[in-house]
Write an enzyme that holds these catalytic residues in place. Structure first.
Site, PDB file in Angstrom:
ATOM      1  N   ASN A   1       0.821  -1.215   0.000  1.00 25.81           N
ATOM      2  CA  ASN A   1       0.000   0.000   0.000  1.00 25.81           C
ATOM      3  C   ASN A   1       0.853   1.262   0.000  1.00 25.81           C
ATOM      4  OD1 ASN A   1      -2.663  -0.950  -0.124  1.00 25.81           O
ATOM      5  ND2 ASN A   1      -2.732  -1.375   2.061  1.00 25.81           N
TER       6      ASN A   1
ATOM      7  N   HIS B   1      -3.281   2.452  -2.487  1.00 26.23           N
ATOM      8  CA  HIS B   1      -4.381   1.534  -2.199  1.00 26.23           C
ATOM      9  C   HIS B   1      -4.877   0.843  -3.470  1.00 26.23           C
ATOM     10  CE1 HIS B   1      -4.851   2.395   2.042  1.00 26.23           C
ATOM     11  NE2 HIS B   1      -4.722   3.688   1.776  1.00 26.23           N
TER      12      HIS B   1
ATOM     13  N   ASP C   1      -5.453  -3.080  -3.668  1.00 19.13           N
ATOM     14  CA  ASP C   1      -6.695  -3.692  -4.170  1.00 19.13           C
ATOM     15  C   ASP C   1      -6.401  -4.694  -5.278  1.00 19.13           C
ATOM     16  OD1 ASP C   1      -8.079  -2.151  -2.391  1.00 19.13           O
ATOM     17  OD2 ASP C   1      -8.855  -0.734  -3.868  1.00 19.13           O
TER      18      ASP C   1
ATOM     19  N   GLU D   1      -6.233  -7.670   4.787  1.00 22.80           N
ATOM     20  CA  GLU D   1      -5.495  -8.606   3.933  1.00 22.80           C
ATOM     21  C   GLU D   1      -5.584 -10.034   4.449  1.00 22.80           C
ATOM     22  OE1 GLU D   1      -2.382  -6.972   6.860  1.00 22.80           O
ATOM     23  OE2 GLU D   1      -4.288  -6.384   5.963  1.00 22.80           O
TER      24      GLU D   1
END
Length: 215
Positions: free
Chosen positions: A110, A115, A119, A145
């Protein structure tokens, strides 16, 4: 629908009476009988369409309440609901194994990729899980996660082989983010038991094994 047809038929007959002053009562009765044969099918079709749309909306809402929107996997709430159902329907002695899975160094992904990159990794790993498991195995995005896999009718040795397969598949995967590819690894903790054991205890055991795997 019947009331609407009758009201519409009466209204049309009244209008026709205005345009055809010489119309007889029998002709008005004829219109009142014939008009619903043309009006009712249309109203029935509109009603059926509205009911179908409402049913589809309810199905979508139910699905959204049970699935993780990013990965399409079961969410935590649905996992516990299905576990309660399984305990009510399966023999208490039925074997099961839980895999508690965590994507390694996810914060680094991240931080370095944003982000959007995180994703992409989550979505790619969800596909890896689907490819490594049976259609009957429950795959859950447990949070962040973390993922949980519920394996039914499986012993310890088979569960360990499945866990190793998942680890190898993730290590060879590369999540795609536009023109970039993001490599990642996962760690897995395995706990085995049956449906006599509380789900919280099995999850805690699998989480403890995950902690050891990460170290």
């Amino acid at each position: 629908r019947t009331l609407a047809s009758a009201a519409l038929a009466g209204a049309i007959a009244f209008v026709l009476n205005g345009f055809i002053p010489a119309a007889t009562p029998s002709s008005m009765i004829f219109y009142a009988i014939v008009i619903p044969f043309f009006v009712t099918p249309f109203l029935s079709w509109k009603t059926a369409t509205a009911l179908r749309d409402a049913r589809e909306a309810n199905i979508r809402a139910h699905r959204l309440a049970r699935t993780d929107p990013l990965t399409g996997l079961l969410n935590r709430r649905a996992f516990f609901e299905e576990d309660r159902l399984a305990r009510d329907t399966l023999p208490a002695s039925a074997r099961r194994a839980l895999l508690f899975i965590d994507i390694d160094h996810f914060k680094v992904v991240n931080d370095e990729r944003g982000h959007e990159g995180g994703d992409a990794v989550l979505q790619s790993f969800a596909q890896i899980l689907r490819g490594c498991l049976r259609p009957t195995d429950r795959i859950v995005r447990f949070g962040g996660e973390e993922f949980v896999v519920d394996l039914r009718d499986i012993g310890a040795e088979t569960a360990l082989r499945i866990a190793e397969r998942i680890v190898r598949a993730a290590a060879s995967d590369a999540a795609e983010l536009r023109t970039a590819k993001i490599s990642y690894t996962v760690s897995v903790g395995v706990a085995c038991g049956d449906y006599r054991q509380p789900i919280d205890r099995l999850l805690a055991a699998a989480d403890a094994q995950l902690y050891l795997a990460k170290n």
